[in-house]
Structure formats: C-alpha cells, structure tokens
Design an enzyme around this catalytic site. Structure first.
Site, mmCIF file in Angstrom:
data_model
loop_
_atom_site.group_PDB
_atom_site.id
_atom_site.type_symbol
_atom_site.label_atom_id
_atom_site.label_comp_id
_atom_site.label_asym_id
_atom_site.label_seq_id
_atom_site.Cartn_x
_atom_site.Cartn_y
_atom_site.Cartn_z
ATOM 1 N N SER A 255 0.815 -1.213 0.000
ATOM 2 C CA SER A 255 0.000 0.000 0.000
ATOM 3 C C SER A 255 0.848 1.262 0.000
ATOM 4 O O SER A 255 1.975 1.274 0.520
ATOM 5 C CB SER A 255 -0.853 -0.010 1.271
ATOM 6 O OG SER A 255 -1.471 1.228 1.469
ATOM 7 N N TYR B 271 -1.971 0.315 10.263
ATOM 8 C CA TYR B 271 -2.248 -0.414 9.020
ATOM 9 C C TYR B 271 -1.019 -0.367 8.091
ATOM 10 O O TYR B 271 -0.544 -1.392 7.606
ATOM 11 C CB TYR B 271 -3.478 0.196 8.322
ATOM 12 C CG TYR B 271 -3.582 -0.188 6.885
ATOM 13 C CD1 TYR B 271 -3.951 -1.478 6.524
ATOM 14 C CD2 TYR B 271 -3.274 0.719 5.869
ATOM 15 C CE1 TYR B 271 -4.019 -1.849 5.192
ATOM 16 C CE2 TYR B 271 -3.342 0.354 4.542
ATOM 17 C CZ TYR B 271 -3.714 -0.933 4.212
ATOM 18 O OH TYR B 271 -3.765 -1.294 2.895
ATOM 19 N N LYS C 20 1.798 -3.441 6.644
ATOM 20 C CA LYS C 20 2.215 -3.687 5.253
ATOM 21 C C LYS C 20 3.743 -3.608 5.130
ATOM 22 O O LYS C 20 4.373 -4.412 4.456
ATOM 23 C CB LYS C 20 1.543 -2.684 4.310
ATOM 24 C CG LYS C 20 0.039 -2.820 4.224
ATOM 25 C CD LYS C 20 -0.361 -4.078 3.462
ATOM 26 C CE LYS C 20 -1.862 -4.287 3.428
ATOM 27 N NZ LYS C 20 -2.263 -5.518 2.731
HETATM 28 C C1 WQD Z 1 -9.701 10.224 -0.528
HETATM 29 C C2 WQD Z 1 -9.930 11.735 -0.363
HETATM 30 C C3 WQD Z 1 -10.487 12.399 1.883
HETATM 31 C C4 WQD Z 1 -14.328 10.375 2.102
HETATM 32 C C5 WQD Z 1 -7.129 5.334 1.916
HETATM 33 C C6 WQD Z 1 -6.184 4.699 2.924
HETATM 34 C C7 WQD Z 1 -4.911 4.293 2.233
HETATM 35 C C8 WQD Z 1 -5.189 3.407 1.010
HETATM 36 C C9 WQD Z 1 -6.229 4.020 0.119
HETATM 37 C C10 WQD Z 1 -5.203 1.003 1.238
HETATM 38 C C11 WQD Z 1 -9.309 12.289 0.913
HETATM 39 C C12 WQD Z 1 -11.623 12.666 0.936
HETATM 40 C C13 WQD Z 1 -13.118 10.853 1.653
HETATM 41 C C14 WQD Z 1 -15.388 11.297 2.336
HETATM 42 C C15 WQD Z 1 -13.962 13.088 1.616
HETATM 43 N N1 WQD Z 1 -5.741 2.157 1.393
HETATM 44 N N2 WQD Z 1 -12.931 12.186 1.411
HETATM 45 N N3 WQD Z 1 -15.156 12.629 2.051
HETATM 46 O O1 WQD Z 1 -7.477 8.357 2.724
HETATM 47 O O2 WQD Z 1 -6.506 8.785 0.425
HETATM 48 O O3 WQD Z 1 -6.534 6.497 1.338
HETATM 49 O O4 WQD Z 1 -7.385 4.407 0.870
HETATM 50 O O5 WQD Z 1 -4.054 0.707 1.153
HETATM 51 O O6 WQD Z 1 -4.120 3.637 3.155
HETATM 52 O O7 WQD Z 1 -5.924 5.619 3.966
HETATM 53 O O8 WQD Z 1 -8.663 7.506 0.612
HETATM 54 O O9 WQD Z 1 -10.949 7.428 -0.237
HETATM 55 O O10 WQD Z 1 -10.591 7.741 2.245
HETATM 56 O O11 WQD Z 1 -10.048 9.594 0.705
HETATM 57 O O12 WQD Z 1 -13.821 14.301 1.404
HETATM 58 O O13 WQD Z 1 -16.508 10.933 2.763
HETATM 59 O O14 WQD Z 1 -11.351 11.959 -0.240
HETATM 60 O O15 WQD Z 1 -10.346 13.419 2.815
HETATM 61 O O16 WQD Z 1 -8.845 13.570 0.624
HETATM 62 P P1 WQD Z 1 -7.260 7.897 1.354
HETATM 63 P P2 WQD Z 1 -10.121 7.988 0.858
#
Ligand code: WQD
Length: 328
Positions: A124, A148, A152
C-alpha cells in the site's frame, strides 16, 4: 499456472481472479466472506470458504494443492485478505496484528514448508506515510503514520528476508487509491459501509445515502480539496498478472508503486460523478480529516521499466463511469 488467491472474493481480489482465469490460469480462491461477496466470485475458479487465520485449513490446502480436480501443487499465491481501515488500525491494533501480520507470517511459513516460492502481495501507499516530496517514487522514505501502513511495511521486510533466506520470490505492489469496477462489467458486488471517497460519492448519487462530507476545502491545492492518485481496479488486475510473469521469467523480486502520476481533487471527482450520472450530489464541507495529506501522487515508472505496465483505464471518466454502471 496453478494459483491460490486468498481474498479472491474481495474488491481487488475478484478483479484479479477474472484476469487470471481469462489468461488461462487455474485459480483456487480462499475467502472467509467477511467482506468478500459470493456474487463477485468468478465461476471458473474453485472456491474454498474459510479463514486464512485457520492455520490447519491453510496447511492442508497448501499441501494438497488446488481443490478443484487434480490436486496439483500451487505455483504461486496471491494475498488480498487483509484489513485496510487505517483509522480502525489505530484504535484496534490487535485485530490488525492478527489479521494482517500473524496470518501472513504463518502463510509464508506454510508456503516455505510446501516449497511454494512465488508470492504476490497487496502492499500500500500507506507504507510511505506523509509525503516528503512528490510524486512519490519507490525510494521515498517509509514512515507509516498508521498501524495499518506499518503492518504492510513489516510484511515487506519479512518478504525481503525470506527472499534471501528461503529463496522466496515476491512482488510487493504498493497500491495508491484503488477505484472503479471491471471494465468488462463482470464484478458488480458493492462494498458494504464504504469509507473511501468514490463509493461514498456513488452511494449519494444512487440515493442510498442522503449526503456526503467533503473533508476540508482549505488545502493548498487547485480547488482547496485533497488530491489523490486514483488507480482503476482493472489496471491493478493487469499489473498482478504481469508481476507474476516477472517472478516466473526473471526470478527476481519486485517492489513497485501502482499509480498514474496524476491526481484528482475531491471536487473534481464529485463533479465528474455529477456529469456521468446526470444527478446532483448533495454535500457539505466539514473540517479536515486528521492524517490527510493535501496531495498524494506517485510515479509508476519502475512498473513500466520492470513489468511493462502502465495504467490504461485510470482517467477520471473511466473510473467514475465504470462505478456508476454498478451503482446506478
Ligand atoms: C480520498 C480523499 C479524503 C471520504 C485510503 C487509505 C490508504 C489506502 C487508500 C489502502 C481524501 C476525501 C473521503 C469522504 C472526503 N488504502 N474524502 N469525504 O485516505 O486517500 O486512502 O485508501 O491501502 O491507506 O488511507 O482515501 O478514499 O478515504 O479519501 O472528502 O466521505 O477523499 O479526505 O482527501 P485515502 P479515501
């Protein structure tokens, strides 16, 4: 090749199983259906319903080989069966220790016991932690900011040792933000209670959720919302097949980012979803979510140089429209 796919009924695993079967490989799936879905299981695969934390089960499966017909030994193992909620990993680390660390360490020992020497591992972007420079390449310092990400990274380190000590050949594929659905429309099961941006946007568009929150619009980005490198799951799937071929043909380990080098903001994703669906997406802007970097994009030039892989379907339109096909 005769392959075992652990977590092959899950979101990414099921897409990889379809690609493997398309390429003529014989696939056995081991899945406990904690988040996997029966409707996502490729009917060409042989299914073993069970938990990878059931060591007796994994031991007998690896010893016996595929359970479909001839019981031939496995040539490779793909491992998708992990917990991935970064926030939960900080409040319930013990669960992540069991499910991610201990289960994988046991699996590696059982593979070694049965002389199965190829392993394709879902790593990841979380192994890097906060970006010290952009775009992130594979040489970027690895300082996970959640447990998490640490699980990994710890597994990656064990893989390096087992490569040296036991002749294991592994591919650690560091996914950025996985999204989209099978471009051929075969995987249609939806994740329950999603926490990631794209499925949440889809649920609002489809009317399964009243509204969504945009976590902060005061970041130093082009529209104030966070930028992420979204990678289509069909692109992830093709990378897994190429990674396995690399292990077979080059007999070397592989540690690569799977990303596009290009990012989209939260608002760009929402606007594309409004365009594709023709519906408006109700939202409110709230405080920043703790731990969110403003911008997270990565280079995948090493993937191109090593396995000849480049994202094909990860433009915002294909990402969003392939998901809307499922959610609409
Ligand atoms: C994306 C963007 C949020 C939800 C996560 C894990 C990471 C990896 C991928 C596995 C961010 C914004 C989100 C919402 C929002 N996983 N958002 N409203 O955090 O980049 O990554 O998934 O390996 O480890 O942390 O992905 O989809 O949660 O967020 O505004 O209801 O969307 O703040 O900027 P993230 P995400």
């Amino acid at each position: 090749m005769n392959v075992l796919v652990i977590g092959g009924a899950g979101y990414i695993g099921s897409h990889v199983v379809y690609e493997l079967a398309d390429a003529g490989h014989k696939v056995t799936i081991l899945d406990n259906f904690s988040t996997g879905l029966h409707e996502n299981v490729d009917p060409r695969a042989c299914l073993v319903e069970g938990d990878m934390q059931d060591h007796a089960l994994v031991r007998s499966l690896l010893k016996k080989g595929d359970s479909c017909d001839k019981h031939q030994p496995f040539d490779a193992v793909f491992h998708f069966a992990a917990l991935k909620a970064a926030g939960e990993s900080m409040t319930h680390p013990e669960v992540f220790t069991e499910a991610n660390l201990i289960a994988t360490m046991h699996l590696l020992n059982l593979m070694s016991e049965n002389d199965i020497r190829r392993f394709v591992f879902s790593s990841s972007a979380a192994v890097y932690g906060n970006p010290e420079y952009l775009p992130i390449d594979e040489a970027h310092p690895q300082k996970p900011i959640n447990y998490y990400g640490y699980t990994k990274l710890a597994i990656e380190h064990t893989l390096e040792w087992y490569s040296k000590l036991k002749g294991l050949r592994f591919a650690a594929l560091r996914y950025f933000n996985a999204a989209g659905y099978d471009v051929k429309g075969r995987v249609r099961g939806k994740e329950q209670n999603p926490a990631n941006l794209l499925p949440i946007v889809m649920e609002v568009a489809a009317g399964n959720r009243d509204m969504m929150q945009v976590f902060g619009d005061d970041y130093p980005t082009r529209d104030g919302t966070c930028i992420r490198d979204y990678i289509h799951v069909s692109d992830l799937a093709s990378a897994h097949l190429k990674a396995m071929d690399y292990l077979v043909n080059e007999d070397k380990d592989l540690v690569i980012n799977l990303a596009t080098g290009e990012g989209y903001t939260v608002l760009e994703v929402i606007r594309e979803a409004e365009k594709v669906s023709g519906l408006s997406i109700t939202r409110e802007t709230t405080e920043r979510r703790p731990g969110d970097p403003a911008d997270l994009v990565a280079t995948s030039t090493l993937a191109l140089d090593t396995i000849g892989w480049k994202a094909q379907y990860s433009d915002i339109h294909t990402l969003v429209s392939s998901m809307w096909e499922v959610y609409k």
